[in-house]
Design a protein around this motif. Sequence first.
Motif, mmCIF file in Angstrom:
data_model
loop_
_atom_site.group_PDB
_atom_site.id
_atom_site.type_symbol
_atom_site.label_atom_id
_atom_site.label_comp_id
_atom_site.label_asym_id
_atom_site.label_seq_id
_atom_site.Cartn_x
_atom_site.Cartn_y
_atom_site.Cartn_z
ATOM 1 N N THR A 69 0.816 -1.214 0.000
ATOM 2 C CA THR A 69 0.000 0.000 0.000
ATOM 3 C C THR A 69 0.851 1.267 0.000
ATOM 4 O O THR A 69 0.326 2.348 -0.172
ATOM 5 C CB THR A 69 -0.919 0.056 1.234
ATOM 6 O OG1 THR A 69 -0.101 -0.050 2.396
ATOM 7 C CG2 THR A 69 -1.925 -1.068 1.221
ATOM 8 N N SER B 252 -4.585 8.362 6.380
ATOM 9 C CA SER B 252 -5.216 7.966 7.643
ATOM 10 C C SER B 252 -6.682 7.615 7.426
ATOM 11 O O SER B 252 -7.288 8.003 6.422
ATOM 12 C CB SER B 252 -5.113 9.095 8.677
ATOM 13 O OG SER B 252 -5.935 10.177 8.298
ATOM 14 N N TYR B 253 -7.202 6.832 8.381
ATOM 15 C CA TYR B 253 -8.629 6.499 8.382
ATOM 16 C C TYR B 253 -9.328 7.325 9.452
ATOM 17 O O TYR B 253 -8.702 7.784 10.418
ATOM 18 C CB TYR B 253 -8.838 5.018 8.708
ATOM 19 C CG TYR B 253 -8.521 4.079 7.571
ATOM 20 C CD1 TYR B 253 -9.369 3.982 6.474
ATOM 21 C CD2 TYR B 253 -7.391 3.263 7.618
ATOM 22 C CE1 TYR B 253 -9.102 3.098 5.439
ATOM 23 C CE2 TYR B 253 -7.105 2.375 6.583
ATOM 24 C CZ TYR B 253 -7.967 2.299 5.496
ATOM 25 O OH TYR B 253 -7.699 1.425 4.477
ATOM 26 N N ASP C 112 -4.603 4.488 11.683
ATOM 27 C CA ASP C 112 -4.285 3.764 10.456
ATOM 28 C C ASP C 112 -4.986 2.407 10.379
ATOM 29 O O ASP C 112 -4.728 1.622 9.473
ATOM 30 C CB ASP C 112 -2.767 3.636 10.269
ATOM 31 C CG ASP C 112 -2.094 3.090 11.505
ATOM 32 O OD1 ASP C 112 -2.805 2.523 12.368
ATOM 33 O OD2 ASP C 112 -0.861 3.228 11.608
ATOM 34 N N ASP C 113 -5.873 2.131 11.358
ATOM 35 C CA ASP C 113 -6.645 0.880 11.353
ATOM 36 C C ASP C 113 -8.108 1.272 11.549
ATOM 37 O O ASP C 113 -8.506 1.711 12.630
ATOM 38 C CB ASP C 113 -6.140 -0.020 12.487
ATOM 39 C CG ASP C 113 -6.969 -1.306 12.629
ATOM 40 O OD1 ASP C 113 -8.104 -1.363 12.107
ATOM 41 O OD2 ASP C 113 -6.472 -2.234 13.289
ATOM 42 N N LEU C 114 -8.892 1.128 10.494
ATOM 43 C CA LEU C 114 -10.271 1.627 10.521
ATOM 44 C C LEU C 114 -11.123 0.915 11.564
ATOM 45 O O LEU C 114 -11.939 1.546 12.259
ATOM 46 C CB LEU C 114 -10.888 1.511 9.119
ATOM 47 C CG LEU C 114 -12.302 2.065 8.937
ATOM 48 C CD1 LEU C 114 -12.425 3.507 9.414
ATOM 49 C CD2 LEU C 114 -12.730 1.935 7.472
ATOM 50 N N ALA C 115 -10.941 -0.409 11.688
ATOM 51 C CA ALA C 115 -11.734 -1.171 12.672
ATOM 52 C C ALA C 115 -11.418 -0.684 14.085
ATOM 53 O O ALA C 115 -12.322 -0.542 14.932
ATOM 54 C CB ALA C 115 -11.434 -2.671 12.543
ATOM 55 N N ALA C 116 -10.155 -0.402 14.351
ATOM 56 C CA ALA C 116 -9.755 0.112 15.670
ATOM 57 C C ALA C 116 -10.345 1.498 15.897
ATOM 58 O O ALA C 116 -10.764 1.828 17.020
ATOM 59 C CB ALA C 116 -8.226 0.158 15.774
ATOM 60 N N CYS C 117 -10.407 2.316 14.835
ATOM 61 C CA CYS C 117 -11.017 3.647 14.945
ATOM 62 C C CYS C 117 -12.481 3.504 15.364
ATOM 63 O O CYS C 117 -12.969 4.231 16.246
ATOM 64 C CB CYS C 117 -10.955 4.399 13.619
ATOM 65 S SG CYS C 117 -9.299 4.889 13.120
ATOM 66 N N THR D 274 -15.564 -2.941 6.550
ATOM 67 C CA THR D 274 -14.904 -3.921 5.691
ATOM 68 C C THR D 274 -14.846 -3.428 4.250
ATOM 69 O O THR D 274 -13.805 -3.494 3.597
ATOM 70 C CB THR D 274 -15.651 -5.276 5.755
ATOM 71 O OG1 THR D 274 -15.727 -5.655 7.129
ATOM 72 C CG2 THR D 274 -14.938 -6.340 4.949
ATOM 73 N N SER E 167 -12.337 -0.522 3.951
ATOM 74 C CA SER E 167 -10.954 -1.004 4.079
ATOM 75 C C SER E 167 -10.513 -1.723 2.813
ATOM 76 O O SER E 167 -9.406 -1.520 2.312
ATOM 77 C CB SER E 167 -10.810 -1.945 5.279
ATOM 78 O OG SER E 167 -11.125 -1.267 6.463
ATOM 79 N N GLY F 168 -7.795 -0.310 0.178
ATOM 80 C CA GLY F 168 -6.616 -1.158 -0.010
ATOM 81 C C GLY F 168 -6.368 -1.410 -1.491
ATOM 82 O O GLY F 168 -5.231 -1.346 -1.970
#
Lengths: 336, 336
Positions: free
Chosen positions: B2, B8-9, B110-115, B215, B218, B222
Amino acid sequence: MTGNSIVSYRARLARNIRGHAFPGRMDARARLALTEDVAKTLTQAAGGGAFTYLPLDKSSVTAAALRERRFISPEFAAEDAPHGVVLSADKTVSVMLCEEDHLRIQAFGDDLAACLRTAQDIETLIDETHPLAFDEALGYLTACPTNLGTGLRASALMHLPALSETPPMRRLIQQAGASGLAVRGFYGEGTQAAWGYYQISNAVTLGLDEQEIITTLSEVTGQIADFEQKARQSLYKSDPVGLTDRVWRAVGILQNARRITTKEAMDCLAAIRLGVSLDLLPGYDTQLADRLSQEVWPGLLSEAKGPFANQAERDEVRAAMLRSVTEGKEIESNDQ
Amino acid sequence: MTGNSIVSYRARLARNIRGHAFPGRMDARARLALTEDVAKTLTQAAGGGAFTYLPLDKSSVTAAALRERRFISPEFAAEDAPHGVVLSADKTVSVMLCEEDHLRIQAFGDDLAACLRTAQDIETLIDETHPLAFDEALGYLTACPTNLGTGLRASALMHLPALSETPPMRRLIQQAGASGLAVRGFYGEGTQAAWGYYQISNAVTLGLDEQEIITTLSEVTGQIADFEQKARQSLYKSDPVGLTDRVWRAVGILQNARRITTKEAMDCLAAIRLGVSLDLLPGYDTQLADRLSQEVWPGLLSEAKGPFANQAERDEVRAAMLRSVTEGKEIESNDQ
């Protein structure tokens, strides 16, 4: 207060040798014979070694490089018929043989009167073995009537970046015309002239003596140089940061570009010259800018680093040359 | 693969508190009371110190700086009625209070699920003392129907300098639209977007659950990042010197300009990012470019170095800041 706006002067004498047709009416054999004959006179003068003879071929890299150094005219560089040039060892004099006239004697320097004396010395040297065509009424006979009389064309290469951006420049050009002077953009590649370069020369050769021509041109160019210095000061004062920005961006391009055209390089070097004259660039000087302002030209670059497969490659080599010369210079001076 | 094309997300939840009118229908006193009430809940959570509350005034420099950091929306920054924002100590979370909805909870990373998890944790925290408006059929109730359902807007700030110069970019934007995603230029000052910046977000909040939204975004981002990396490689391969030239000229401008607009600075920094990803700039990294890509903005610059008398002065201070950060960097890396 002339700053660095007078780049150099040139005195050029148009002369023809008695008893020969003008070059445009000579056949190839006669041209070649005359060219080699005069070349021999010069290369053997004073025991030899003071002059070099270069027979020219329009397709040679040499012709382009000589034209870019102003040793020969564009027309001469493109000539098909036999012709050649004689250069002095110190590269301040060139004699074109079989240009429009048999002889075009050019002397370059920062003192116009001295240039004229140098050209006249060479004229005398040639006249001793090849008597020149002279008419009491018309003066020196030339192929084109615009060169009759003194056959003298005096010119100055001037760098006027500040004036070139102000309306007074147009007036100045008009006034110069009224004084019998011709002003034209110089250092152009194709139709684009580099930033602020002009050639100023006398338009009239007949009815004035040599001293009058020299004096007028020296005076006028001195005045223009003063105007330019004032224009630079007021350009700076009107926006000090703006001008400093422009100068340093030029440094940034020279230090970083990987591909650069002659035009862009010339414009950047013009900005460097301007910056030097305003004390904005401690790491640079006019001599460096002037040297590079020659070395960036296609013919000179090909002579030094060529041949090149294509223009892109030439633009890359030009950029590499400029980077290597300017690299690290900002370290000593980036405290502006 | 990538590269650095995903900057950033962000996960943003639109929520409202049960029993209160939407902000657009509240009077100033009610808005202020609610804003301060929720702010208190957050600033006192877990013993306090995890969050800071900033009441906002549209004329403050702070509002512009917060908008430029994406902590608040442009509309929120320009709001007249009482409003404020709560920021987490680590600057990864912002909660706009009395934007279009009572709460706009935003988490960056940088991790959308974590956001999303972070935003949901804050939602839960608020819900404990201020029960949220929820409808079994419609989901979370929001002032604008486009936010109904999950109230989740997931977005990615992407840097696509290579794709932005190719025709496939237009197709990509169309395809994203068909997948329920919205693509728009980002980081614009006025109407001009900086080179290659896009925000990609879900256009639909209703009828999908949070995981599906996350999902999809992301995956799509990606894939776009992969396309961008390929486009960068082929942009480079089609003209390595041309791209290297472009990247280093940007360095030259950042190191030498004495006056620079946000737009030009952003374009140069975009070139630096591209150069870093192609290993053309050993002295630079993405983090530096991203940090500067924030610091050059008018509000953030004013916050750090202001106030400024006018735009010219701001452009000068921006140039000085960029010079001081990039100065000397080419020494270690100008051997390209």
